[in-house]
Scaffold this motif. Structure first.
Motif, short mmCIF file in Angstrom:
data_model
loop_
_atom_site.label_atom_id
_atom_site.label_comp_id
_atom_site.label_asym_id
_atom_site.label_seq_id
_atom_site.Cartn_x
_atom_site.Cartn_y
_atom_site.Cartn_z
N GLY A 156 9.02 12.68 -0.90
CA GLY A 156 7.61 13.02 -0.97
C GLY A 156 7.22 13.79 -2.23
O GLY A 156 7.86 13.71 -3.27
N MET A 157 6.14 14.54 -2.11
CA MET A 157 5.59 15.23 -3.28
C MET A 157 6.54 16.26 -3.86
O MET A 157 6.56 16.48 -5.08
N GLN A 158 7.33 16.90 -3.03
CA GLN A 158 8.23 17.93 -3.56
C GLN A 158 9.25 17.32 -4.52
O GLN A 158 9.50 17.86 -5.60
N ASP A 159 9.82 16.18 -4.17
CA ASP A 159 10.76 15.52 -5.07
C ASP A 159 10.04 14.92 -6.27
O ASP A 159 10.56 14.93 -7.39
N LEU A 216 0.85 -1.19 0.00
CA LEU A 216 0.00 0.00 0.00
C LEU A 216 0.89 1.24 0.00
O LEU A 216 1.79 1.37 0.83
N ILE A 217 0.66 2.13 -0.95
CA ILE A 217 1.34 3.42 -1.00
C ILE A 217 0.44 4.43 -0.29
O ILE A 217 -0.69 4.67 -0.74
N VAL A 218 0.92 5.01 0.79
CA VAL A 218 0.07 5.85 1.65
C VAL A 218 0.48 7.32 1.58
O VAL A 218 1.61 7.67 1.95
N ASP A 219 -0.42 8.14 1.10
CA ASP A 219 -0.26 9.59 1.16
C ASP A 219 -0.73 10.03 2.53
O ASP A 219 -1.93 10.00 2.84
N SER A 220 0.19 10.46 3.39
CA SER A 220 -0.12 10.79 4.78
C SER A 220 -0.64 12.21 4.97
O SER A 220 -0.90 12.62 6.10
N ARG A 221 -0.78 12.97 3.90
CA ARG A 221 -1.16 14.37 4.02
C ARG A 221 -2.66 14.54 4.23
O ARG A 221 -3.45 13.64 3.95
N GLY A 235 -2.08 5.98 -7.83
CA GLY A 235 -1.98 4.65 -7.22
C GLY A 235 -1.84 4.68 -5.72
O GLY A 235 -1.88 3.62 -5.09
N SER A 236 -1.70 5.87 -5.14
CA SER A 236 -1.59 5.98 -3.68
C SER A 236 -2.98 6.06 -3.05
O SER A 236 -3.98 6.34 -3.72
N VAL A 237 -3.02 5.82 -1.73
CA VAL A 237 -4.25 5.91 -0.95
C VAL A 237 -4.05 6.97 0.12
O VAL A 237 -3.04 6.97 0.82
N VAL A 263 4.28 1.98 2.18
CA VAL A 263 5.22 3.01 1.73
C VAL A 263 4.56 4.35 2.01
O VAL A 263 3.59 4.73 1.35
N LEU A 264 5.04 5.06 3.02
CA LEU A 264 4.43 6.31 3.45
C LEU A 264 5.21 7.51 2.90
O LEU A 264 6.44 7.49 2.81
N PHE A 265 4.46 8.55 2.54
CA PHE A 265 5.09 9.81 2.11
C PHE A 265 4.21 10.96 2.51
O PHE A 265 3.02 10.81 2.83
N CYS A 266 4.79 12.16 2.52
CA CYS A 266 4.02 13.38 2.70
C CYS A 266 4.56 14.44 1.75
O CYS A 266 4.75 14.14 0.56
N ASN A 267 4.85 15.65 2.21
CA ASN A 267 5.20 16.72 1.28
C ASN A 267 6.68 16.81 0.93
O ASN A 267 7.03 17.42 -0.07
N GLY A 268 7.55 16.25 1.76
CA GLY A 268 8.96 16.36 1.44
C GLY A 268 9.82 16.24 2.68
O GLY A 268 9.36 15.87 3.75
N ILE A 269 11.08 16.58 2.53
CA ILE A 269 12.05 16.36 3.61
C ILE A 269 11.82 17.29 4.80
O ILE A 269 12.40 17.10 5.86
#
Length: 224
Positions: A210-213, A105-110, A122-124, A176-182
């Motif tokens: 994250g999204m910035q990259d 699962l690709i998780v957008d934590s924002r 493809g993220s959730v 796989v978690l991500f948000c806006n960047g470093i």
């Protein structure tokens, strides 16, 4: 003249197509990877790189001073044992999901207001504050709410022993978690909380950039 006009138009179309193909060939993701297909909200989306040589970062990602705390530069490791990944690894996970691997699962934590501006196809979206409650502006206070239990069981594949209350992670998904960047602490806070309840670290990945990259290299985004 009437005979030449359709021929000229056809030749023009061929020239435009050739130019477009040449431009696409010059802007692959890697020398051997042009695109990745994913399913997002039931529709196929092709992730590729943009072909506008004059494209710039979206305005929301041009800002460099956001105030620390809470928006401090995050370390390379979110927590011991959690793998930090980049764009190619995220694309590989997305490809595996599209090939039928349901345990990833690709998780957008924002929060949704950010997701509305674009997310990784493809993220959730599971907002960070469904797992962590920010009561002091620190992004560090975990919560044991019903929504958290729902996410663990219904989204992450974790089971709970009704008698003991202990979590069973044998069927837990790789996240796989991500948000806006470093500079964004939301996904790291969630990862630390998951580790704290016993989630196996080898099943936790962090896309630090994250999204910035993601947008900085021109990869496809989608909005709800």
């Amino acid at each position: 003249m009437q005979l030449k006009t359709p021929l000229a138009a056809a030749m023009l179309i061929v020239c435009f197509a050739a130019a477009s193909n040449a431009l696409a060939a010059e802007n692959k993701i890697t020398p051997t990877l042009e695109s990745v297909d994913v399913i997002h909200n039931g529709a196929t989306v092709t992730i590729q790189r943009g072909h506008d040589r004059h494209a710039t970062l979206p305005e929301i990602f041009q800002k460099t001073d956001r105030g620390c705390p809470p928006f401090c530069v995050e370390p390379m490791l979110a927590a011991p044992g959690i793998e930090t990944v980049g764009e190619l690894e995220v694309l590989d996970y997305l490809h595996r999901i599209n090939q039928g691997e349901s345990d990833i699962l690709i998780v957008d934590s924002r929060t949704p207001d950010w997701v509305m501006r674009g997310t990784i196809p493809g993220s959730v979206n599971i907002p960070w504050n469904k797992i962590n409650r920010d009561t002091a502006g620190t992004f560090e206070t975990p919560t044991e709410s019903d929504s958290f239990h729902h996410i663990l069981e219904d989204e992450f594949g974790v089971n709970r022993n009704a008698a003991t209350g202990a979590w069973n992670f044998s069927n837990a998904k790789t996240l796989v978690l991500f948000c806006n960047g470093i500079w964004c602490p939301q996904s790291t806070a969630n990862l630390k909380t998951l580790v704290g309840i016993g989630y196996p670290v080898h099943k936790l990945k962090w896309y630090r950039g994250g999204m910035q990259d993601w947008v900085s290299v021109g990869l496809t985004t989608v909005t709800p």
